[in-house]
Design a protein around this motif. Sequence first.
Motif, PDB file in Angstrom:
ATOM      1  N   HIS A  92       0.861  -1.185   0.000  1.00 42.59           N
ATOM      2  CA  HIS A  92       0.000   0.000   0.000  1.00 42.59           C
ATOM      3  C   HIS A  92       0.895   1.231   0.000  1.00 42.59           C
ATOM      4  CE1 HIS A  92      -2.570  -3.156   1.670  1.00 42.59           C
ATOM      5  NE2 HIS A  92      -3.557  -2.491   1.103  1.00 42.59           N
ATOM      6  N   LEU A  93       0.544   2.207  -0.822  1.00 37.28           N
ATOM      7  CA  LEU A  93       1.339   3.423  -0.961  1.00 37.28           C
ATOM      8  C   LEU A  93       0.452   4.649  -0.962  1.00 37.28           C
ATOM      9  CD1 LEU A  93       3.629   2.257  -3.907  1.00 37.28           C
ATOM     10  CD2 LEU A  93       4.310   2.463  -1.524  1.00 37.28           C
ATOM     11  N   VAL A  94       1.066   5.785  -0.695  1.00 31.90           N
ATOM     12  CA  VAL A  94       0.400   7.062  -0.903  1.00 31.90           C
ATOM     13  C   VAL A  94       0.589   7.411  -2.374  1.00 31.90           C
ATOM     14  CG1 VAL A  94       0.396   9.507  -0.311  1.00 31.90           C
ATOM     15  CG2 VAL A  94       0.786   7.800   1.464  1.00 31.90           C
ATOM     16  N   ALA A  95      -0.451   7.887  -3.031  1.00 29.85           N
ATOM     17  CA  ALA A  95      -0.411   8.190  -4.466  1.00 29.85           C
ATOM     18  C   ALA A  95       0.291   9.524  -4.716  1.00 29.85           C
ATOM     19  CB  ALA A  95      -1.822   8.199  -5.040  1.00 29.85           C
ATOM     20  N   VAL A  96       1.611   9.470  -4.644  1.00 32.73           N
ATOM     21  CA  VAL A  96       2.466  10.633  -4.927  1.00 32.73           C
ATOM     22  C   VAL A  96       3.513  10.186  -5.942  1.00 32.73           C
ATOM     23  CG1 VAL A  96       2.105  11.776  -2.703  1.00 32.73           C
ATOM     24  CG2 VAL A  96       3.943  10.110  -2.939  1.00 32.73           C
ATOM     25  N   TRP A 118      -4.529  -0.797  -7.678  1.00 33.22           N
ATOM     26  CA  TRP A 118      -5.857  -0.363  -7.229  1.00 33.22           C
ATOM     27  C   TRP A 118      -5.789   1.097  -6.823  1.00 33.22           C
ATOM     28  CZ3 TRP A 118      -7.439   1.850  -2.653  1.00 33.22           C
ATOM     29  CH2 TRP A 118      -8.813   1.977  -2.463  1.00 33.22           C
ATOM     30  N   ASP A 119      -6.819   1.857  -7.212  1.00 32.03           N
ATOM     31  CA  ASP A 119      -7.004   3.208  -6.681  1.00 32.03           C
ATOM     32  C   ASP A 119      -8.494   3.451  -6.494  1.00 32.03           C
ATOM     33  OD1 ASP A 119      -8.188   4.704  -9.024  1.00 32.03           O
ATOM     34  OD2 ASP A 119      -6.271   4.209  -9.954  1.00 32.03           O
ATOM     35  N   ARG A 120      -8.824   4.523  -5.799  1.00 32.66           N
ATOM     36  CA  ARG A 120     -10.228   4.793  -5.439  1.00 32.66           C
ATOM     37  C   ARG A 120     -11.040   5.413  -6.561  1.00 32.66           C
ATOM     38  NH1 ARG A 120     -11.502   5.807   0.451  1.00 32.66           N
ATOM     39  NH2 ARG A 120     -13.124   6.986  -0.551  1.00 32.66           N
ATOM     40  N   SER A 121     -10.396   5.905  -7.597  1.00 32.61           N
ATOM     41  CA  SER A 121     -11.114   6.572  -8.677  1.00 32.61           C
ATOM     42  C   SER A 121     -11.886   5.561  -9.519  1.00 32.61           C
ATOM     43  CB  SER A 121     -10.129   7.328  -9.577  1.00 32.61           C
ATOM     44  OG  SER A 121     -10.782   7.834 -10.708  1.00 32.61           O
ATOM     45  N   SER A 122     -13.056   5.960  -9.977  1.00 30.42           N
ATOM     46  CA  SER A 122     -13.812   5.097 -10.879  1.00 30.42           C
ATOM     47  C   SER A 122     -13.523   5.433 -12.342  1.00 30.42           C
ATOM     48  CB  SER A 122     -15.316   5.237 -10.601  1.00 30.42           C
ATOM     49  OG  SER A 122     -15.709   6.584 -10.800  1.00 30.42           O
ATOM     50  N   GLY A 161     -15.063  -1.299  -4.265  1.00 31.96           N
ATOM     51  CA  GLY A 161     -14.996   0.054  -4.800  1.00 31.96           C
ATOM     52  C   GLY A 161     -13.683   0.348  -5.494  1.00 31.96           C
ATOM     53  N   GLY A 162     -13.655   1.466  -6.195  1.00 27.45           N
ATOM     54  CA  GLY A 162     -12.480   1.847  -6.953  1.00 27.45           C
ATOM     55  C   GLY A 162     -12.315   0.977  -8.181  1.00 27.45           C
ATOM     56  N   LYS A 163     -11.079   0.894  -8.653  1.00 23.35           N
ATOM     57  CA  LYS A 163     -10.799   0.062  -9.824  1.00 23.35           C
ATOM     58  C   LYS A 163      -9.415  -0.554  -9.685  1.00 23.35           C
ATOM     59  CE  LYS A 163      -8.725   3.661 -12.713  1.00 23.35           C
ATOM     60  NZ  LYS A 163      -8.795   4.770 -11.772  1.00 23.35           N
ATOM     61  N   ILE A 164      -9.243  -1.668 -10.353  1.00 24.27           N
ATOM     62  CA  ILE A 164      -7.941  -2.306 -10.458  1.00 24.27           C
ATOM     63  C   ILE A 164      -7.604  -2.348 -11.944  1.00 24.27           C
ATOM     64  CG2 ILE A 164      -6.598  -4.421 -10.145  1.00 24.27           C
ATOM     65  CD1 ILE A 164      -8.547  -5.079  -7.809  1.00 24.27           C
ATOM     66  N   VAL A 165      -6.483  -1.737 -12.307  1.00 26.99           N
ATOM     67  CA  VAL A 165      -5.982  -1.856 -13.670  1.00 26.99           C
ATOM     68  C   VAL A 165      -4.895  -2.921 -13.608  1.00 26.99           C
ATOM     69  CG1 VAL A 165      -4.979  -0.670 -15.647  1.00 26.99           C
ATOM     70  CG2 VAL A 165      -6.477   0.583 -14.087  1.00 26.99           C
ATOM     71  N   TRP A 166      -5.007  -3.913 -14.493  1.00 26.37           N
ATOM     72  CA  TRP A 166      -4.118  -5.064 -14.426  1.00 26.37           C
ATOM     73  C   TRP A 166      -3.531  -5.368 -15.795  1.00 26.37           C
ATOM     74  CZ3 TRP A 166      -5.383  -9.158 -17.535  1.00 26.37           C
ATOM     75  CH2 TRP A 166      -6.693  -9.205 -18.001  1.00 26.37           C
ATOM     76  N   ALA A 226      -8.541  -1.271  -0.032  1.00 23.55           N
ATOM     77  CA  ALA A 226      -7.591  -1.652  -1.068  1.00 23.55           C
ATOM     78  C   ALA A 226      -7.246  -3.132  -0.978  1.00 23.55           C
ATOM     79  CB  ALA A 226      -6.323  -0.800  -0.957  1.00 23.55           C
ATOM     80  N   SER A 227      -6.992  -3.620   0.229  1.00 27.15           N
ATOM     81  CA  SER A 227      -6.653  -5.033   0.418  1.00 27.15           C
ATOM     82  C   SER A 227      -7.813  -5.932   0.012  1.00 27.15           C
ATOM     83  CB  SER A 227      -6.282  -5.298   1.876  1.00 27.15           C
ATOM     84  OG  SER A 227      -5.112  -4.612   2.219  1.00 27.15           O
ATOM     85  N   ILE A 228      -9.000  -5.560   0.405  1.00 21.63           N
ATOM     86  CA  ILE A 228     -10.184  -6.352   0.056  1.00 21.63           C
ATOM     87  C   ILE A 228     -10.381  -6.381  -1.451  1.00 21.63           C
ATOM     88  CG2 ILE A 228     -12.715  -6.403   0.202  1.00 21.63           C
ATOM     89  CD1 ILE A 228     -12.341  -5.293   3.116  1.00 21.63           C
TER      90      ILE A 228
END
Length: 195
Positions: A17-21, A97-101, A137-142, A179-181
């Motif tokens: 898990h990271l901060v999105a910077v 994974w990020d929270r944006s849709s 929630g959010g999206k996973i780009v893979w 995020a983990s879920i």
Amino acid sequence: MTATASTVRTLHVSRLHLVAVASAVPVAREFVYQTLEYWKLNDFADDAALMMSELVSNAVKATGLPGRQPKPWEITAQHVMAIQLRVVGDELFVEVWDRSSDEPVKQTVTAEAEGGRGLHLVEALSKNWGIYRPPAGGKIVWAMIATAQLPNPALDGSTLQLRVPDDLKPQDGPVKDQASIALMQRVLDGLCRLL
């Protein structure tokens, strides 16, 4: 009744898990190199690291603070992202994974363009890629790479630990759990498809 031979598919998962910077991009690349070295899949590290870099860059643009390093009190739940490497049998998945849709969009680029090639690179380097919308929630780009070899980590009881500076670690809490879920849901859905 006859017995049929079935292929055993191994599963290896490593997540961070990271901060999105902006500084999350080199941390994500190092995570890929360290993990794939541990799994003895070094031959795929350069391609996987490049794909991870592009996907993390997109997540930072979508949900993070891309222009500067924020102060700790400026970081909110919106700025948490998660990265994951997963190997199922001989398929390596790079997942962010990020929270944006909002879906990332492949841009039309010219020879003179300085950016916009990220998803084109991901598409060129991967066997397949896509977007998954987890129930959490959010999206996973893979993106997926066919490795044609199985991971072979040392089974000596040691664990892989990537040291992340404290000011880059997201706080424990509901968003980190989300995020983990989300990432584990993608793993479970993939396993269900194998049955």
